[in-house]
Design an enzyme around this catalytic site. Structure first.
Site, mmCIF file in Angstrom:
data_model
loop_
_atom_site.group_PDB
_atom_site.id
_atom_site.type_symbol
_atom_site.label_atom_id
_atom_site.label_comp_id
_atom_site.label_asym_id
_atom_site.label_seq_id
_atom_site.Cartn_x
_atom_site.Cartn_y
_atom_site.Cartn_z
ATOM 1 N N CYS A 1 -9.105 -8.555 -7.931
ATOM 2 C CA CYS A 1 -9.813 -7.357 -8.404
ATOM 3 C C CYS A 1 -9.785 -7.314 -9.940
ATOM 4 C CB CYS A 1 -9.180 -6.092 -7.817
ATOM 5 S SG CYS A 1 -7.690 -5.543 -8.665
ATOM 6 N N GLU B 1 -1.446 -9.975 -6.355
ATOM 7 C CA GLU B 1 -1.396 -10.714 -7.621
ATOM 8 C C GLU B 1 -0.478 -10.005 -8.615
ATOM 9 O OE1 GLU B 1 -3.939 -9.745 -5.840
ATOM 10 O OE2 GLU B 1 -5.741 -10.920 -6.179
ATOM 11 N N GLU C 1 0.829 -1.213 0.000
ATOM 12 C CA GLU C 1 0.000 0.000 0.000
ATOM 13 C C GLU C 1 0.859 1.256 0.000
ATOM 14 O OE1 GLU C 1 -2.887 -0.586 3.147
ATOM 15 O OE2 GLU C 1 -3.966 -2.035 1.871
HETATM 16 N N1 THU Z 1 -5.979 -6.379 -2.647
HETATM 17 C C1 THU Z 1 -5.126 -7.291 -3.193
HETATM 18 O O1 THU Z 1 -3.914 -7.270 -2.948
HETATM 19 N N2 THU Z 1 -5.641 -8.244 -3.999
HETATM 20 C C2 THU Z 1 -6.967 -8.433 -4.237
HETATM 21 O O2 THU Z 1 -7.321 -9.352 -4.935
HETATM 22 C C3 THU Z 1 -7.948 -7.506 -3.649
HETATM 23 C C4 THU Z 1 -7.389 -6.333 -2.942
HETATM 24 C C5 THU Z 1 -5.424 -5.385 -1.713
HETATM 25 C C6 THU Z 1 -5.335 -3.979 -2.205
HETATM 26 C C7 THU Z 1 -5.338 -3.223 -0.882
HETATM 27 O O3 THU Z 1 -4.031 -3.168 -0.360
HETATM 28 C C8 THU Z 1 -6.186 -4.068 0.036
HETATM 29 O O4 THU Z 1 -6.230 -5.351 -0.553
HETATM 30 C C9 THU Z 1 -7.584 -3.556 0.243
HETATM 31 O O5 THU Z 1 -8.209 -3.317 -0.965
#
Ligand code: THU
Length: 146
Positions: A91, A55, A44
């Site tokens: 996502c 991913e 993040e």
């Molecule tokens: N996130 C992922 O790393 N992969 C996913 O498939 C869904 C969301 C992360 C992004 C962010 O750091 C946190 O999860 C919340 O959205």
């Protein structure tokens, strides 16, 4: 490499998640056709937008090392250190990145909920009618592709 082993590696990838803003920790383990596994975690950012999903971290690590052929990815995620029992589906942006490098008819996306429940999907199931490199075959001259 079976699905259980790949899920275990995704959990290992999750240990490195950098999530000071959401606390939602995700791990991924990406299996190449030659059998190498690349781990990923979400990373993040204080400016939120530059956040990278687990991913895509795994894909970008692999592609930057020269990998171009992929079999499967295992994904685990949830809030905090533990897992809630919910699966963490990729996502839309990550599905599109998979579409760039993977055959949607064979690439497998393996999800586990933290309680041992596993579901496996093909990319074409999670991204029906996806737009990918084949759509640009005619548009991009062959000698300028790499
Ligand atoms: N996130 C992922 O790393 N992969 C996913 O498939 C869904 C969301 C992360 C992004 C962010 O750091 C946190 O999860 C919340 O959205």
């Amino acid at each position: 490499m079976n699905e259980t082993e790949l899920i275990e590696l995704a959990c290992k990838g999750r240990e490195q998640a950098y999530t000071p803003y959401s606390g939602f920790r995700v791990g991924a383990a990406l299996l190449t056709r030659s059998g190498t596994v690349y781990l990923g975690c979400n990373i993040e950012n204080a400016s939120y937008g530059p956040t990278n999903c687990a991913e895509r971290t795994a894909f970008f690590k692999a592609v930057s090392e020269g990998e171009r052929e992929f079999e499967a990815i295992a994904i685990v995620g949830g809030p905090g250190e533990g897992r809630t029992g919910e699966m963490c589906a990729p996502c839309g942006v990550c599905r599109q990145v998979m579409m760039e490098f993977c055959d949607p008819k064979t690439f497998r996306i393996i999800l586990e909920n933290g309680g041992g429940k596993v579901r496996t999907f093909l990319l074409e199931e999670l991204l029906p009618l996806g737009f990918g490199p084949d759509n640009l075959k005619e548009a991009v001259p062959a000698d300028s592709r790499k």
